[in-house]
Scaffold this active site. Structure first.
Site, PDB file in Angstrom:
ATOM      1  N   GLU A  19       0.829  -1.391  -0.106  1.00 38.33           N
ATOM      2  CA  GLU A  19      -0.095  -0.040   0.011  1.00 38.33           C
ATOM      3  C   GLU A  19       0.897   1.257   0.196  1.00 38.33           C
ATOM      4  O   GLU A  19       1.878   1.294   0.789  1.00 38.33           O
ATOM      5  CB  GLU A  19      -0.926  -0.098   1.063  1.00 38.33           C
ATOM      6  CG  GLU A  19      -1.879  -1.150   1.299  1.00 38.33           C
ATOM      7  CD  GLU A  19      -2.889  -1.020   2.589  1.00 38.33           C
ATOM      8  OE1 GLU A  19      -2.776   0.208   3.257  1.00 38.33           O
ATOM      9  OE2 GLU A  19      -3.479  -2.252   2.647  1.00 38.33           O
TER      10      GLU A  19
ATOM     11  N   GLU B  10     -12.514   1.272   3.070  1.00 38.58           N
ATOM     12  CA  GLU B  10     -11.991   1.054   4.441  1.00 38.58           C
ATOM     13  C   GLU B  10     -13.210   1.799   5.198  1.00 38.58           C
ATOM     14  O   GLU B  10     -13.672   2.897   4.803  1.00 38.58           O
ATOM     15  CB  GLU B  10     -10.643   2.020   4.670  1.00 38.58           C
ATOM     16  CG  GLU B  10      -9.785   1.437   3.855  1.00 38.58           C
ATOM     17  CD  GLU B  10      -8.286   2.222   4.247  1.00 38.58           C
ATOM     18  OE1 GLU B  10      -7.447   1.568   4.712  1.00 38.58           O
ATOM     19  OE2 GLU B  10      -8.213   3.301   3.838  1.00 38.58           O
TER      20      GLU B  10
END
Ligand code: C2E
Ligand code: MG
Ligand code: MG
Length: 916
Positions: A787, A874
């Site tokens: 990420e 998320e």
């Protein structure tokens, strides 16, 4: 020292100098007198005098009168008699024989002081009586050892029976200290009675009339007639012809009998011959007298007088004259001595003449001149080879000598140089002055303005030296064209004090100005202005553009400056303004700067760029020294940057504490890494439709011994801003990959997401490191998702793109974390090799249908699908949000609704067994 003493000392020195000046022409006379004085004081005069007088005997020769002869007890006579001492009857026989031969006086230099055999003594006594008083017997003093005078010691006289019928004559001789017998005693008084010497008696002098005298050794001793004793006894030869009418001295001449003396000329003669020479001196009126010391002194002025008379003549003439005078004086002394019994002492005269001639010779040779000539030649050689200019100047400022380098500097040729006044080479204040106008100029270095032949002026360094010569004071000047040096100095000073890009004073100058302000104690304020994202722009657009931007910003800042403000560039993206500390002024200036920079673009390289500034400031009253002051302002600026503040931030003491706390935490975190206090938690990521697990994101936790689990929001910023970043991110990467490998081995493979940090991209070895770990652990790269955030991507675009490309080639997935929070999200999506978009939780957490956030999320999902990226949301906390996301077409989700981040064991228990 008071003035009076100084005055008197000055006067004394003046007097000395004057006296020295007066004595200078007489130095050769003085030297001569000094030499004489030295000879006298050293006690060498006597020896010198004797040397001169002894030598003179070689010149003034005369023959003996012939009236005195010697009867020699020579080795042949001794051998003929056959024993020694002889019986006195022999001497009695001799007296009779001599009387028969017509000898008038007989002197015995034989010892008759001791008794011998009575009959012998009697026969001699009778012979004496028979001679009728014509015999002389010797009397002498035994000279005590060490005593030099005959007036001391035991007197040795003939037996009374002999003395009654004979004359007594002294035979003592006292040699000089050098052992040479020269002087002679006419006689001596013994027991109140005057006794003449044998020599005096032989010369017919009985009365004590003649004082001591010097024997005339010019009388030829070899011409004195001598007859061996034995020849007379035996009646050998024509003795009458030799001895008749003569006076004789009977004495031992054999060397073994002793009684020998050293005489001038080094000859050793028997005592009897000495007596004969003395007698001859008296007979011929040659009892020599030495002249007095006073006369010796007076005579020494003869050559000096001659020199003085000829003082205007050349030295060599004077030398010849003085030596001639000495020779003439000696000749005169010899002439006088040959006529009169006077030995004139010329020794001091010769010393004076010699000394004078010597010094005159030294002057004639002119040693000093020679030395000067050599020195001058050497000086010229050195001067001509110097790379610096050199000129010599007389006291009127005229150039008397110059070297080639001087010609090169000024552009005049050598002969033209020598026709110039030194002042003509100068411009400015000192140009008109002669060197004499500068007192104490010796060894001084002055900077002047030089003037070249073409009129050009230039900085000139003059190093002076001064010396005295017989023709007056002289000056030497070493000349150096220092234009180049000045330029260099200027350049160095400029670089040290100025920033070459903006043309503003640099950080050094700022510190100096701050120092000055602190020293003066007047309250001042320092504003630091930083260009927003300057470094990033520089990396994106290049150094030339960045420099142009700095120049534009500098110009704008300068235009905003008020009275008494100083602007400098204190760091690459930081300007400093020092200003009088009125709060109103600061606020007014700060607001105006922020407004202008926000609203009016800067012109750089033909482009208009809007670059906002961030401002922090601190006052002089809060800091005692400039470094602390500047530090305070930087704290304020850093705070403003952190807060992205739209107003100027003023320094507060708390800012320093914050930094200190940060440093303490950094230290603590370093220990934590070493002690293994970090752990990785894993948060499940699920398929929104099936709710089955599709992956897990690794999230770091600090297991603090007292505080329990600390979340990364509290410490990651500190780690990322410190040297710990490399160590921690390497640990995260390795730990998470190993975990994914374990799950793969156990048959429950799971995609693991790892958060990267900026430092991993700066190092440049990330792809290699990932490849290495994949290799070691044999993890299938498809189970790895790395990420990145926009911060990382925008830091160094091309570099990051290249690294991400390499990672993707390994087969690893790349996810764009926190999508939607930055400014560059859309372009990044186009330009970077990304697989997954992670929609940020700020849009997701309170997601409601029909809201703006719903529109953004819907658009993002559409965009992602269009670009072929997968989407994960998320921060899903509620079923409602999960349902809405599903309707919007989002496939995957992560959030508390499904599971909080948890240790790997827990994830295995709750999720993987179930999945399996
Ligand atoms: P992130 O990568 O965006 O991670 C997701 C964060 O959202 C995590 O916070 C996670 O606990 C939190 N979260 C997940 N679901 C929900 C939810 O439903 N509601 C709310 N309110 N929060 C949720 P965490 O673990 O505190 O991590 C914060 C940030 O720290 C991470 O944001 C990431 O940027 C960073 N971080 C965490 N671990 C690491 C790491 O190992 N390396 C690096 N470089 N950064 C890490
Ligand atoms: Mg993340
Ligand atoms: Mg995130």
């Amino acid at each position: 020292m008071n003035a009076a003493v100084q005055g008197s000392r000055g006067a004394a020195q003046g007097w000395k100098a004057k006296a020295g000046g007066l004595l200078l022409p007489f130095r050769s006379y003085l030297f001569a007198l000094l030499a004489v004085a030295l000879v006298v004081l050293a006690g060498a005069h006597t020896r010198l005098r004797e040397t001169v007088l002894d030598a003179r005997f070689h010149v003034v020769k005369r023959a003996p009168s012939g009236s005195i002869a010697m009867v020699e007890i020579d080795p042949r006579s001794i051998a003929a008699v056959g024993r020694w001492p002889w019986p006195r009857s022999l001497h009695a026989e001799m007296v009779r024989k001599l009387a028969e031969l017509g000898v008038t006086d007989i002197a015995f230099d034989v010892d008759f002081s001791a008794r011998s055999i009575d009959a012998e003594d009697r026969r001699f006594s009778e012979a004496l009586k028979g001679a009728g008083g014509s015999v002389i017997l010797p009397i002498f003093r035994q000279v005590a050892s060490g005593a030099s005078s005959v007036r001391q010691g035991y007197v040795n006289r003939p037996l009374a029976m002999f003395e009654a019928d004979a004359w007594l004559g002294m035979v003592n001789v006292a040699p000089d200290r050098d052992g040479v017998a020269r002087d002679f005693n006419f006689g001596a008084t013994i027991d109140g009675q005057f006794i003449p010497s044998i020599a005096a008696l032989l010369a017919g002098l009985h009365e004590p009339a003649t004082p001591d005298f010097r024997i005339d050794f010019g009388i030829d001793s070899s011409a004195v007639r001598g007859v061996p004793y034995i020849d007379i006894l035996r009646g050998n030869g024509d003795l009458g012809a030799v001895l008749s009418g003569k006076k004789v001295i009977v004495a031992g001449t054999a060397a073994e009998l002793g009684d020998r003396f050293v005489v001038p000329g080094g000859q050793v003669i028997p005592g009897a011959l000495l007596q004969v020479l003395a007698a001859e001196s008296m007979l011929q009126g040659r009892t020599l007298r030495t002249t007095t010391f006073a006369l010796s002194l007076a005579l020494l002025f003869v050559p000096l007088l001659v020199a003085f008379v000829l003082r205007r003549r050349r030295a060599r003439h004077r030398i010849v004259a003085v030596i001639s005078a000495a020779i003439a004086a000696e000749a005169a002394a010899i002439a006088i001595q040959s006529v009169y019994p006077v030995a004139i002492d010329t020794s001091l005269l010769h010393v004076a003449a010699f000394a004078y001639a010597l010094i005159a010779l030294v002057e004639e040779v002119d040693l000093r001149g020679l030395l000067r000539l050599t020195a001058e030649k050497r000086f010229n050689n050195v001067a001509m080879s110097l790379s610096d200019g050199l000129v010599c100047i007389d006291r009127d400022g005229r150039i008397s000598m110059s070297n080639e380098a001087a010609s090169l500097i000024f552009g005049f040729d050598a002969s033209r140089m020598r026709s110039l006044q030194f002042a003509e080479l100068l411009a400015g204040e000192t140009a008109g002055k002669v060197p004499g106008a500068f007192p104490n100029i010796n060894a001084q270095v002055h900077e002047e303005t030089g003037r070249r032949a073409n009129g050009e002026l230039f900085p000139l360094e003059c190093s002076w030296s001064v010396w005295e010569t017989p023709s007056g004071r002289q000056y030497g000047v070493v000349l150096r064209d220092i234009s180049e040096r000045r330029l260099q100095q200027e350049r160095i000073r400029y670089l040290a004090e100025m920033d070459p890009v903006s043309g503003l004073p640099n950080n050094n100058s700022l510190i100096a100005a701050l120092n000055d302000a602190v020293g003066r104690g007047e309250p001042r304020r320092l504003i630091l202005a930083s260009l927003w994202h300057f470094r990033r722009m520089r990396d994106l657009e290049g150094q030339t553009f960045a420099d142009a931007l700095i120049r534009a910003a500098a110009a704008r800042l300068r235009s905003k400056l008020g009275q008494g403000m100083i602007l400098s560039r204190s760091d690459s993206d930081e300007f400093a303004i020092l200003l009088p500390a009125s709060q109103a002024d600061v606020d007014h200036l700060a607001t105006s700067l922020i407004e202008t920079f926000r609203n009016e673009p800067l012109e750089a390289e033909g482009r208009a760029v809007r670059v906002p500034v961030v401002l922090g400031h601190a006052g002089s009253e809060e800091a005692a020294d400039p470094e602390v002051w500047l530090g305070n302002a930087r704290f304020a600026l850093a705070a403003a940057q952190r807060q992205e503040s739209e107003t100027a931030v003023s320094f507060a003491p708390g800012m320093r504490d914050e930094v200190e706390k940060r440093m303490a935490l950094e230290n603590r975190l370093r220990q934590a890494l070493a002690a293994g206090e970090f752990e990785l938690f894993y948060q499940p990521q699920v398929d929104l439709q099936t709710r089955s697990i599709v992956g897990a994101e690794a999230l770091i936790r600090w297991h603090h011994p007292e505080r329990g689990y600390v979340s990364p929001g509290e410490f990651m910023p500190v780690i990322n801003g410190s040297s710990l970043a490399d160590g921690v991110s390497a640990w995260v990467l390795e730990t998470a990959i190993r975990q994914a490998a374990i799950w793969q081995q156990r048959g429950t493979p799971l995609r693991v997401g790892i958060n990267l940090s900026q430092s991993q991209f700066t190092a440049g070895t990330l792809a290699m490191e990932v490849a290495r770990l994949l290799e070691i652990t044999r993890l299938d790269p498809a189970w790895l998702e790395l990420e990145v955030t926009e911060d990382i991507i925008l830091d160094d675009i091309s570099r990051v793109r290249a690294i991400l490309g390499s990672l993707r080639e390994l087969g690893v997935h790349i996810a764009f974390d926190d999508f939607g929070t930055g400014y560059g999200s859309l372009t990044s999506l186009r330009d970077f090799p990304l697989d997954t978009i992670k929609v940020d939780q700020t849009f997701v957490r309170k997601l409601e249908s029909g809201s703006e956030n719903a529109a953004i999320v819907a658009a993002t999902i559409e965009l992602g699908k269009a670009l072929g990226k997968s989407i994960i949301a998320e921060g899903i906390e509620t079923e409602a949000v999960a349902a809405l996301l599903t309707t919007l077409g989002c496939q995957e989700g992560q959030g508390y609704l499904f599971g909080r981040p948890m240790p790997a064991r827990e994830l295995e228990k709750t999720w993987l067994r179930w999945a399996a």
